[in-house]
Structures are given as structure tokens and as C-alpha cells.
Design a protein around this motif. Structure first.
Motif, PDB file in Angstrom:
ATOM      1  N   SER A  46      -9.261 -12.312  -4.553  1.00  0.00           N
ATOM      2  CA  SER A  46      -9.985 -11.019  -4.536  1.00  0.00           C
ATOM      3  C   SER A  46      -9.255  -9.860  -4.717  1.00  0.00           C
ATOM      4  N   GLN A  47      -9.822  -8.920  -4.612  1.00  0.00           N
ATOM      5  CA  GLN A  47      -9.388  -7.596  -5.320  1.00  0.00           C
ATOM      6  C   GLN A  47      -8.043  -7.051  -4.740  1.00  0.00           C
ATOM      7  N   VAL A  48      -8.018  -7.105  -3.181  1.00  0.00           N
ATOM      8  CA  VAL A  48      -6.914  -6.560  -2.606  1.00  0.00           C
ATOM      9  C   VAL A  48      -5.699  -7.501  -2.495  1.00  0.00           C
ATOM     10  N   LYS A  49      -4.500  -6.542  -3.159  1.00  0.00           N
ATOM     11  CA  LYS A  49      -3.382  -7.448  -3.237  1.00  0.00           C
ATOM     12  C   LYS A  49      -2.480  -7.031  -2.092  1.00  0.00           C
ATOM     13  N   ARG A  50      -2.546  -5.885  -1.800  1.00  0.00           N
ATOM     14  CA  ARG A  50      -1.424  -5.043  -0.647  1.00  0.00           C
ATOM     15  C   ARG A  50      -2.242  -4.473   0.294  1.00  0.00           C
ATOM     16  N   ILE A  51      -1.507  -4.386   1.421  1.00  0.00           N
ATOM     17  CA  ILE A  51      -1.987  -3.443   2.425  1.00  0.00           C
ATOM     18  C   ILE A  51      -1.195  -2.241   2.767  1.00  0.00           C
ATOM     19  N   GLN A  52      -1.739  -1.132   2.816  1.00  0.00           N
ATOM     20  CA  GLN A  52      -0.965  -0.044   3.172  1.00  0.00           C
ATOM     21  C   GLN A  52      -1.175   0.733   4.399  1.00  0.00           C
ATOM     22  N   ILE A  53      -0.330   0.590   5.298  1.00  0.00           N
ATOM     23  CA  ILE A  53      -0.641   1.422   6.786  1.00  0.00           C
ATOM     24  C   ILE A  53      -0.096   3.010   6.909  1.00  0.00           C
ATOM     25  N   ASP A  54      -0.685   3.415   7.674  1.00  0.00           N
ATOM     26  CA  ASP A  54      -0.266   4.711   7.953  1.00  0.00           C
ATOM     27  C   ASP A  54       0.808   4.528   9.093  1.00  0.00           C
ATOM     28  N   GLY A  55       1.614   5.477   9.299  1.00  0.00           N
ATOM     29  CA  GLY A  55       2.643   5.150  10.302  1.00  0.00           C
ATOM     30  C   GLY A  55       1.838   5.397  11.659  1.00  0.00           C
ATOM     31  N   LEU A  56       0.976   6.254  11.588  1.00  0.00           N
ATOM     32  CA  LEU A  56       0.009   6.564  12.754  1.00  0.00           C
ATOM     33  C   LEU A  56      -0.469   5.254  13.419  1.00  0.00           C
ATOM     34  N   VAL A  57      -0.846   4.375  12.575  1.00  0.00           N
ATOM     35  CA  VAL A  57      -1.618   3.211  12.962  1.00  0.00           C
ATOM     36  C   VAL A  57      -0.885   2.220  13.692  1.00  0.00           C
ATOM     37  N   VAL A  58       0.633   2.235  13.424  1.00  0.00           N
ATOM     38  CA  VAL A  58       1.652   1.476  13.810  1.00  0.00           C
ATOM     39  C   VAL A  58       2.136   1.898  15.249  1.00  0.00           C
ATOM     40  N   LEU A  59       2.257   3.241  15.235  1.00  0.00           N
ATOM     41  CA  LEU A  59       2.474   3.645  16.554  1.00  0.00           C
ATOM     42  C   LEU A  59       1.413   3.309  17.522  1.00  0.00           C
ATOM     43  N   LYS A  60       0.100   3.583  16.991  1.00  0.00           N
ATOM     44  CA  LYS A  60      -0.932   3.442  18.119  1.00  0.00           C
ATOM     45  C   LYS A  60      -1.006   1.882  18.620  1.00  0.00           C
TER      46      LYS A  60
END
Lengths: 338, 348
Positions: A20-34
Motif C-alpha cells: 500500500s501507499q503508506v510507508k511511514r507513520i509520523q506521530i505528533d508529540g501530543l499524541v504520544v503524551l496523550k
């Protein structure tokens, strides 16, 4: 759950063989903290905490920009409507310009045991609806040991096919040629912070005290190891039960084949005798009704257990390698001359 | 309790003055003192005496030690001087500021958390849409209520403890919003986060409000600053440490390390710390820096922490541990080989 490549190179992130198209995931710091906060506050004592990930797809990355937690399945709130909660939440978030596109879900795990039927089903329904969705597995115990343990998984296309057809018999799985390593694929994660967040990080570093617990370098390992091994043993027991079931099925099948064979032979002999005597041959009986083949046991559970065992082993090996390193460091401390 | 006001003109409406000379101002209950407070200007504090110009032009003088007796009353009225904030809240605020509507200069939202006897702990927040223009302010209260209900379903222990706004100053609109929030919670906390980075810092401040003025006649609201402390859960601390590493990379990204790399980086950090300590010791020995006894005691502790074990004992401990780990690794590998084999056999 790691892909084949990850088994060979434990240090580098698994190269993606995604179609599929998605090869990487980019997460915001906010999500990690939450996510961390959610588990910390609501997850003690209960099984798992879950929540929804929001974001969007950009080029070849899946950006996760926000998330919100799901309430636990409370017993006293029988008429609680999950879908309604979700819809309301997303509508409200849209008002404040937060991305309201569903891109996946997250779940916490206990010692790495997340490969289960429930997870498979949920992820399948998500991926069926939204092609790029992923499940983020957050391991709080491993994180508490020193470094954030967050992994993103997605079902391989092969597994998607199988789930769609719901054909879990051995023949079906053989056709698809799927092994437990090809069930989930891990997507590499990258954490990204905006400039404002970076400024915030600088502020926080100035104002807050140094972390006084460096758990990462602690040498006490036996507790964690014991727990992991115990879970591993349970799974292996289950696995052996499944294997026994399958073996007995195979034996029954082959016995039945033999019986069928013998019956046919006898039939033929009798028919031959009758013919020689001039009598009409016996009618062909429906063999399949006489010898009903035993139902093949579903292989999906076995696959899942195998995958889970694999995951446990991976975790244990990582853990032991880290501990070996730490022990060697302790040795160095004791022999300052060397 | 002292504050220096020399020459600082206050807003003439007398509604709020805040954070003057970074000292906490403790308020006073109107019924005891300052009966003619509103629409007066505090002229100066001089030798422990407040000087105020009344609305009628006369000058009144109050002595400052009368404030001390109201100090105790104050302590019970407000939650106490500490506000503990989790980094999640600040990250949320920064994020909602980035996503604000066109034309909005600031964002506001509700703060959720728990109230303790001594302090307030802010653990969560959500932003609330609002419109602000020169003369009026409109806040979507329905939305705020809805969101709070939804949040309560997930964490029933969190209550509304205040509200936040981005920006540097407290404006008149803040007073109105604060009034609304005081209906939802007792003694709401007001948090300001300076996302516009005036004065080149992101100032994070918290305030509690208090009534002041003439009872019966015009009353005003004063915001008194509170101390802000940052608290973390252990896992949060680790998460924040990871996030801080994104500052180093030019694209502000950071991957997750695994395995031995983590141990290696932790070892590297300890090495850095040891280097710092060593250079300090060198300085002290060569006389460049004065020796400090307390630091010396810490150093003693540090050196004593390495346990003194005889070589054979240590060797045997080390070997047994290593044997355990190796055995477990061997078993894990064996299991993996076993299930792989099983897989292949089934497919045959």
C-alpha cells in the motif's frame, strides 16, 4: 508479529515491503503524551485501554495528529453507545479545527500479549473501511523500564484476503500460503514536533527537575523475565493443545481414508464376485454419506498463537540482550584497571 | 507579600493588575480594608505603606502589616499557591493554538484536573471555540458542556478546575470568561501560555481570581499569580525525554530506538554526567572553584554506591546472571524454531 526482515536485523527498523501507499507513520508529540496519560490514569488494573487516532495521509506518510480515548466498557452503563460517543467527539473536534479523519486506533498491552482474535477482528474492520489504518500498540511496562515502546501494525494484504473470505480451514490457509510472520506488518514510526512544541520542550527542560530515576540502566531483571516466561509457557501450552487437536484430526482423516479405501475394495470384490455369479451388482452407495469426513479444525487460532509466541520470544530476546549489555557495564565498573 | 509599584501606571478601570515585579501579591478582603478601592490608582508603596488616590482625589494611606492578618484567610480561600501542570496540557494548548481559526489572536479552553487539599493538578484540557472582538466576547458554552460530558465518560475523576488562554496579558474579556467559569467551578484557575513568544520566552503563568473593591458598590476582580510546577508520571517523563530529542534534528523528527542502542545512549548520558563531575573535581583540586561540602558529600555517596565485593563473588554472580540470560535466549530461539517448523509441517 515482526516481519521476517525484523527477525534478521533486530537493530534497524524493518524495511517495508508494503504494497500500500503508506510507508511511514509520523506521530505528533501530543499524541504520544496523550496515550501515555490515558494509560496512566485509567489503565491500572484493567486489561487494556483503547482509543481512536486522528490524522491524515500525506504523500507516503500517515500523519497522526491527535487522538482521543475510549471509555472502558463499563458494566453499569449498559446503554452506552460507542458509536454515538465517537461521532460526538469527532464532531466537536471538527469545530476546533482538529483533524477529524479516523486513521486508526491504539491499544495498550500487557507484556506484549496483544495478538488475539479481538484485535484481529477490530483491525480488519478498520482496515476494511479505511485502507491505511493502523493499530498502535503501546507497552506501558516496557516504557516504564526506560524507553518508549510504541509500535504500529497493520494486517498484510494476504491476511486481509483471508479474513474477507472467512475461510480459516487448513486448505484455505495453505492456498494463501500465509505463515505467522506474514500476518502483521510493522510500520516504522517517526515522531515529529512542530516548532511551537519545540519551544515548549525548551521551556519544560529549564523549569523541570532532572529525572531522578534512570530505570533503563537498572539491573534487576528477574521479575520481568519471570512474567514474560510465564506468559510464554501458557501460550506454548495452548499451542501444544492445538497441535494435538490437529494431529488427531489428521489421524482420523487418514484412518477414514483407509476405511473408505477398504470399503471400496470390498465393494469391487463383491461386485466382481456377483458379476461372476451373474447377479446384478450392488448399487453404488454414496460413500461420502457413509464416511463423513471429520471437520477440519480452524487454523486461525493456531496462527494467532504462533504469532503471539513469536512476539514473546522477540521481546524476551531484546530484553536479555539489553541486560547482557548492562551486566557487562557493571563488570567494567568493578574492574577499573581493565 | 511585598510589591514594588514605583511609577507604574495601572489600568484606570482598576479591574486587574498582575504580576508586577514577579512577586506574589496577596489580596485583602474588602470588608476589612480598602473600602474605597475601585477606580483608584495605587500610587506607590513606600516604606511599607500603600498610597492610593481615591476617586474623589483624596489620598488614603494603608499600612502594609495589616495585610498579614488577612494572609491566613487568603490561604483558605484560594487552593494554595501551587498549580501542578502535566506536559500533556501544555502540548494540547500549543496544538490548539496552531490550529486556531483565521483572524483569531488567541485560543481559550477548559482545564480539567483534580483538586487536592494543598494544590491543584491539571491533567487534561480541551479547547473551546470563541469569538473575540473589540467590545464583545462570545464563548460557545454548549460546546464546552458537551465536551466536558464526553471527557467525563472516560475519566470520571476529572473536574473542571479552570480555563486557559494563549497570550501574554489578561484582558477585560478574560474577566468575563472567568466569571463564566466561576459558575462551573469554585475558584477557577486561569492559565496563560504565551504562544506569541513575547519577550522571547513562552511564559506560562497561572492565576486565581479574587474579588476586590467596595461591597455593594462597584467591585472588581484581581488576578493573583500562583506558582506553576510541572509534574510528570514516570512514563510521561520518559515520553517527554524522547520528545525532547526532536529538538536536535533539523527536520524536527526522531525515530524510536531499540535494543542495545537505548542502553548505549543511556550509558553515553551517564558518561557525560561523569565527565561534568570530573571536570568540577579538577577545578576544585586546582583551586579554581571553591570546594563545597554538600557537593563533597554527594560525591562520597556516589563513589560508595559501587558495591565492594570480592572478585570471586562478583565473578560468580555475574556468571550466573549471564547464564540465566543466555539460557532464556536459547529457549526463546528454540521456541521460535519449533513453531516455524510446525508451520512448515502443517502446510505439507
Amino acid at each position: 508479529m515482526a516481519t521476517m526482515a525484523a527477525r534478521k536485523e533486530p537493530v534497524a527498523p524493518a524495511p517495508c515491503s508494503l504494497d500500500s501507499q503508506v510507508k511511514r507513520i509520523q506521530i505528533d508529540g501530543l499524541v504520544v503524551l496523550k496515550i501515555i496519560k490515558h494509560y496512566q490514569e485509567e489503565g491500572q488494573g484493567s486489561e487494556v485501554v483503547q482509543g481512536v487516532l486522528l490524522g491524515l495521509v500525506v504523500d507516503d506518510r500517515l500523519e497522526i495528529t491527535n487522538c482521543f480515548p475510549f471509555p472502558q466498557h463499563t458494566e453499569d452503563d449498559a446503554d452506552f453507545d460507542e458509536v454515538q460517543y465517537q461521532m460526538e467527539m469527532m464532531r466537536s473536534l471538527r469545530h476546533v479545527n482538529i483533524d477529524h479523519l479516523h486513521v486508526g486506533w491504539y491499544q495498550s498491552t500487557y507484556y506484549g500479549s496483544f495478538v488475539s482474535r479481538a484485535l484481529l477482528d477490530s483491525q480488519f474492520s478498520y482496515q476494511h473501511a479505511i485502507e491505511e489504518s493502523v493499530v498502535l500498540i503501546y507497552d506501558p511496562l516496557k516504557t516504564a523500564q526506560g524507553s518508549l515502546c510504541l509500535k504500529a501494525y497493520r494486517l498484510t494484504p494476504k491476511l486481509m484476503e483471508i479474513c474477507k473470505e472467512k475461510d480459516f480451514s487448513p486448505e484455505g490457509l495453505k492456498k494463501a500460503n500465509i505463515g505467522y510472520e506474514h500476518m502483521f506488518e510493522e510500520v516504522p514510526i517517526v515522531i515529529k514536533n512542530s516548532h511551537l512544541m519545540n519551544v515548549l520542550m525548551w521551556e519544560l527542560e529549564e523549569k523541570s527537575t532532572m529525572a531522578d530515576k534512570h530505570e533503563l540502566l537498572s539491573l534487576s531483571s528477574s521479575n520481568h523475565l519471570e512474567k514474560s516466561l510465564q506468559l510464554l509457557m501458557d501460550r506454548v501450552d495452548e499451542m501444544s493443545q492445538e497441535i494435538v487437536k490437529y494431529n488427531s484430526y489428521c489421524r482420523n482423516l487418514s484412518k477414514q481414508q483407509q476405511q473408505k479405501h477398504q470399503y471400496l475394495q470390498r465393494r469391487q470384490q463383491e461386485n466382481a464376485q456377483r458379476q461372476s455369479r451373474g447377479e446384478p451388482p450392488l448399487p453404488e452407495e454414496d460413500i461420502s454419506k457413509m464416511f463423513k469426513p471429520p471437520p477440519p479444525p480452524p487454523r486461525m487460532d493456531t496462527l494467532l498463537i504462533a504469532g503471539q509466541i513469536n512476539n514473546y520470544c522477540q521481546n524476551v530476546k531484546e530484553f536479555t540482550s539489553q541486560n547482557l549489555g548492562k551486566l557487562f557495564m557493571a563488570q567494567a565498573l568493578q574492574h577499573p584497571s581493565s | 507579600v511585598l510589591c514594588s509599584l514605583h511609577g507604574l501606571p495601572l489600568p484606570s478601570s482598576g479591574y486587574s493588575f498582575h504580576d508586577i515585579a514577579n512577586v506574589q501579591i496577596y489580596m485583602y478582603t474588602p470588608r476589612l480594608y480598602l473600602q474605597t478601592m475601585v477606580q483608584e490608582q495605587i500610587l506607590s508603596w513606600y516604606y511599607g505603606v500603600w498610597t492610593l488616590r481615591g476617586s474623589s482625589g483624596n489620598i488614603q494611606i494603608f499600612s502594609i502589616h495589616s495585610f498579614y492578618s488577612t494572609f491566613l484567610l487568603l490561604k483558605m480561600a484560594v487552593h494554595g499557591p501551587f498549580v501542578k501542570i502535566h506536559p500533556v496540557v501544555l502540548a494540547s494548548i500549543a496544538d490548539s493554538y496552531e490550529r486556531r481559526n483565521e483572524g483569531a489572536s488567541r485560543v481559550i479552553g477548559t482545564l480539567l484536573g483534580t483538586i487536592d487539599k494543598h494544590s491543584v493538578e491539571v491533567t487534561n484540557c480541551f479547547s473551546v471555540p470563541h469569538n473575540e472582538s473589540e467590545d464583545e466576547v462570545a464563548v460557545d458554552m454548549e460546546f464546552a458542556k458537551n465536551m466536558y460530558e464526553l471527557h467525563k465518560k472516560v475519566s470520571p475523576s476529572e473536574v473542571i478546575i479552570g480555563w486557559y488562554a494563549t497570550g501574554y496579558d489578561i484582558t477585560e474579556h478574560s474577566v468575563l470568561i472567568h466569571e463564566y467559569y466561576s459558575r462551573e467551578a469554585q475558584n477557577p484557575i486561569h492559565l496563560t501560555v504565551d504562544t506569541a513568544l513575547q519577550s522571547n520566552r513562552m511564559n506560562i503563568r497561572a492565576y486565581a481570581s479574587a474579588q476586590m473593591g467596595v461591597p455593594g458598590k462597584t467591585v472588581g476582580v484581581m488576578f493573583t499569580p500562583l506558582t506553576v510546577k510541572y509534574v510528570y508520571y514516570d512514563t510521561e517523563r520518559i515520553g517527554v525525554d524522547l520528545l525532547q530529542r526532536t529538538r536536535a534534528s533539523p527536520t524536527r523528527t526522531n525515530g524510536l530506538t531499540s535494543d542495545l542502542a537505548q542502553v548505549a545512549s543511556a550509558a553515553g548520558r551517564i558518561q557525560e554526567m561523569l565527565n561534568t563531575v570530573l571536570s568540577y573535581i579538577e577545578d576544585v583540586l586546582s583551586g579554581k572553584v571553591m570546594a563545597d561540602n554538600s557537593v563533597g558529600r554527594f560525591l562520597m555517596d556516589l563513589v560508595n554506591k559501587v558495591p565492594k565485593i570480592s572478585v570471586e563473588d562478583f565473578e560468580s554472580m555475574l556468571n550466573s546472571n549471564i547464564n540465566d540470560l543466555l539460557m532464556v535466549t536459547y529457549l526463546a530461539n528454540l521456541t521460535q524454531a519449533q513453531i516455524a517448523l510446525n508451520e512448515k509441517l502443517v502446510v505439507l
